[in-house]
Motif scaffolding. Structure first.
Motif, PDB file in Angstrom:
ATOM      1  N   GLN A 147       0.827  -1.208   0.000  1.00 50.77           N
ATOM      2  CA  GLN A 147       0.000   0.000   0.000  1.00 50.77           C
ATOM      3  C   GLN A 147       0.864   1.262   0.000  1.00 50.77           C
ATOM      4  O   GLN A 147       0.480   2.273  -0.603  1.00 50.77           O
ATOM      5  N   ASN A 148       2.006   1.205   0.652  1.00 50.64           N
ATOM      6  CA  ASN A 148       2.910   2.350   0.611  1.00 50.64           C
ATOM      7  C   ASN A 148       3.444   2.560  -0.807  1.00 50.64           C
ATOM      8  O   ASN A 148       3.537   3.700  -1.291  1.00 50.64           O
ATOM      9  N   PHE A 149       3.780   1.464  -1.500  1.00 50.16           N
ATOM     10  CA  PHE A 149       4.216   1.545  -2.890  1.00 50.16           C
ATOM     11  C   PHE A 149       3.089   2.095  -3.762  1.00 50.16           C
ATOM     12  O   PHE A 149       3.316   2.918  -4.666  1.00 50.16           O
ATOM     13  N   GLN A 150       1.859   1.648  -3.492  1.00 50.44           N
ATOM     14  CA  GLN A 150       0.683   2.150  -4.204  1.00 50.44           C
ATOM     15  C   GLN A 150       0.574   3.669  -4.034  1.00 50.44           C
ATOM     16  O   GLN A 150       0.349   4.404  -5.011  1.00 50.44           O
ATOM     17  N   PHE A 151       0.740   4.156  -2.817  1.00 51.66           N
ATOM     18  CA  PHE A 151       0.686   5.590  -2.522  1.00 51.66           C
ATOM     19  C   PHE A 151       1.755   6.352  -3.311  1.00 51.66           C
ATOM     20  O   PHE A 151       1.471   7.383  -3.938  1.00 51.66           O
ATOM     21  N   GLN A 152       2.985   5.841  -3.297  1.00 52.84           N
ATOM     22  CA  GLN A 152       4.075   6.507  -4.015  1.00 52.84           C
ATOM     23  C   GLN A 152       3.782   6.614  -5.512  1.00 52.84           C
ATOM     24  O   GLN A 152       3.950   7.677  -6.118  1.00 52.84           O
ATOM     25  N   MET A 153       3.356   5.494  -6.090  1.00 48.66           N
ATOM     26  CA  MET A 153       3.148   5.453  -7.535  1.00 48.66           C
ATOM     27  C   MET A 153       1.939   6.284  -7.957  1.00 48.66           C
ATOM     28  O   MET A 153       1.948   6.936  -9.014  1.00 48.66           O
ATOM     29  N   GLN A 154       0.881   6.285  -7.151  1.00 54.08           N
ATOM     30  CA  GLN A 154      -0.306   7.057  -7.507  1.00 54.08           C
ATOM     31  C   GLN A 154      -0.052   8.552  -7.386  1.00 54.08           C
ATOM     32  O   GLN A 154      -0.726   9.347  -8.038  1.00 54.08           O
ATOM     33  N   GLU A 155       0.919   8.943  -6.600  1.00 47.85           N
ATOM     34  CA  GLU A 155       1.285  10.357  -6.527  1.00 47.85           C
ATOM     35  C   GLU A 155       1.838  10.863  -7.856  1.00 47.85           C
ATOM     36  O   GLU A 155       1.819  12.069  -8.119  1.00 47.85           O
ATOM     37  N   ILE A 156       2.349   9.959  -8.693  1.00 40.65           N
ATOM     38  CA  ILE A 156       2.868  10.372  -9.997  1.00 40.65           C
ATOM     39  C   ILE A 156       2.016   9.785 -11.132  1.00 40.65           C
ATOM     40  O   ILE A 156       2.463   9.685 -12.277  1.00 40.65           O
ATOM     41  N   PHE A 250      13.151  -1.802   0.721  1.00 40.89           N
ATOM     42  CA  PHE A 250      14.220  -1.357  -0.177  1.00 40.89           C
ATOM     43  C   PHE A 250      13.897  -1.711  -1.624  1.00 40.89           C
ATOM     44  O   PHE A 250      14.057  -0.881  -2.530  1.00 40.89           O
ATOM     45  N   LEU A 251      13.416  -2.936  -1.863  1.00 42.56           N
ATOM     46  CA  LEU A 251      13.102  -3.366  -3.226  1.00 42.56           C
ATOM     47  C   LEU A 251      11.984  -2.520  -3.830  1.00 42.56           C
ATOM     48  O   LEU A 251      12.066  -2.091  -4.991  1.00 42.56           O
ATOM     49  N   LEU A 252      10.927  -2.257  -3.064  1.00 40.56           N
ATOM     50  CA  LEU A 252       9.813  -1.476  -3.584  1.00 40.56           C
ATOM     51  C   LEU A 252      10.206  -0.014  -3.799  1.00 40.56           C
ATOM     52  O   LEU A 252       9.814   0.609  -4.797  1.00 40.56           O
ATOM     53  N   ASP A 253      10.992   0.531  -2.891  1.00 41.70           N
ATOM     54  CA  ASP A 253      11.469   1.900  -3.077  1.00 41.70           C
ATOM     55  C   ASP A 253      12.383   1.999  -4.295  1.00 41.70           C
ATOM     56  O   ASP A 253      12.359   2.980  -5.042  1.00 41.70           O
ATOM     57  N   ARG A 254      13.185   0.955  -4.489  1.00 43.68           N
ATOM     58  CA  ARG A 254      14.073   0.931  -5.662  1.00 43.68           C
ATOM     59  C   ARG A 254      13.267   0.848  -6.950  1.00 43.68           C
ATOM     60  O   ARG A 254      13.611   1.498  -7.957  1.00 43.68           O
ATOM     61  N   LEU A 255      12.187   0.072  -6.965  1.00 44.67           N
ATOM     62  CA  LEU A 255      11.304   0.015  -8.130  1.00 44.67           C
ATOM     63  C   LEU A 255      10.687   1.384  -8.405  1.00 44.67           C
ATOM     64  O   LEU A 255      10.589   1.822  -9.556  1.00 44.67           O
TER      65      LEU A 255
END
Length: 283
Positions: A147-156, A250-255
């Protein structure tokens, strides 16, 4: 007598036991992270050989052997070696716990970098870029990282779906198409529901990015990309999943960074513009 001296002074060893002793002496920094099966594979001996040697050392099990190696390495290395499963002791004060947790994180990040090639990172970034929609399949605490990765990606502006319960995960897999990317997060891939989801995704010709460990049953599946957790922890016998959680984050942030960097100026402008839409008073 410390463990290294004990190992060097053992006599009446079988050929296999001698090979195991030589491996431990040559690579103690690797042995402290191995499961019995991994140690057997790397030293080319049987698991029974490992436990015969442990008995000859008057130790109670592999964890005792690993702890003795950790103590030895800490005495002879400037950089502290941490037992990832039990990184603190009952006697540690707050300063010691803080330093040890920092070491856990640092060694986890380095281990995660070591087991994932730059080439695979590039492939996974391309998979994300070409997908119309990304579905992330995770369970337990890994859902929060998804869900944190979802938040990051939806911001862009990148669409991400994180189905939570079994029904919604199976429904998302059934609805998937060839322009979907499925990111499956499963440390060992042992759940029957994970295999069912993989089968459904394949029937729908969806792209699959697997985030798993090197001992995962899912590695037999043909997928479009694979990233590996750092495998420094015992999956069950530990205080908490400090290392595994850090590795996944780390992996999701790197993606996210890989995707962001493909259109850096565009993504940055999109993010700032939307912030201003949500907050007109933003300067």
């Amino acid at each position: 007598m410390n463990l290294i001296l004990k190992l060097k002074n053992l006599d009446r060893l079988t050929t296999s036991e001698k090979a195991l002793v030589d491996y431990i002496l040559d690579s103690p920094e690797k042995v402290i992270h191995f499961s019995p099966k991994e140690l057997a594979n790397h030293s080319y001996v049987s698991i029974s050989t490992i436990y015969r040697l442990i008995n000859k050392l008057d130790l109670d099990g592999l964890n005792d052997l690993k702890l003795a190696l950790v103590n030895y390495l800490n005495e002879h290395n400037s950089e502290q070696i941490i037992d990832m499963d039990y990184p603190i002791s009952a006697e540690d004060n707050h300063y010691a716990m803080t330093k040890k947790l920092k070491t856990v994180y640092e060694q986890t990040v380095q281990s995660t970098i070591d087991v994932n090639t730059v080439e695979m990172m590039a492939i996974t970034s391309s998979l994300i870029d070409k997908s119309a929609l990304i579905d992330i399949y995770a369970s337990s605490a890994n859902i929060y990282f998804a869900q944190n990765f979802q938040f990051q990606m939806q911001e862009i502006g990148k669409r991400i779906n994180v189905p939570i319960d079994d029904y919604m995960q199976n429904l998302s897999a059934a609805n998937s198409t060839s322009d979907h990317l499925a990111i499956i997060i499963s440390y060992e891939g042992r759940g029957s529901s994970v295999k069912k989801i993989v089968d459904t995704l394949k029937k729908n010709n969806s792209k699959i990015l697997l985030i798993t460990s090197k001992n995962s049953t899912l590695l037999d599946e043909k997928v479009d990309g694979t990233l590996f957790f750092s495998s420094l922890e015992n999956h069950y016998n530990k205080i908490s999943s400090f290392s595994t959680r850090m590795s996944l984050m780390f992996l999701l942030d790197r993606l996210y960074l890989s995707f962001f960097n493909q259109n850096y100026e565009k993504n940055l402008a999109y993010k700032l513009e939307n912030y201003q839409k949500m907050n007109p008073n933003l300067i």
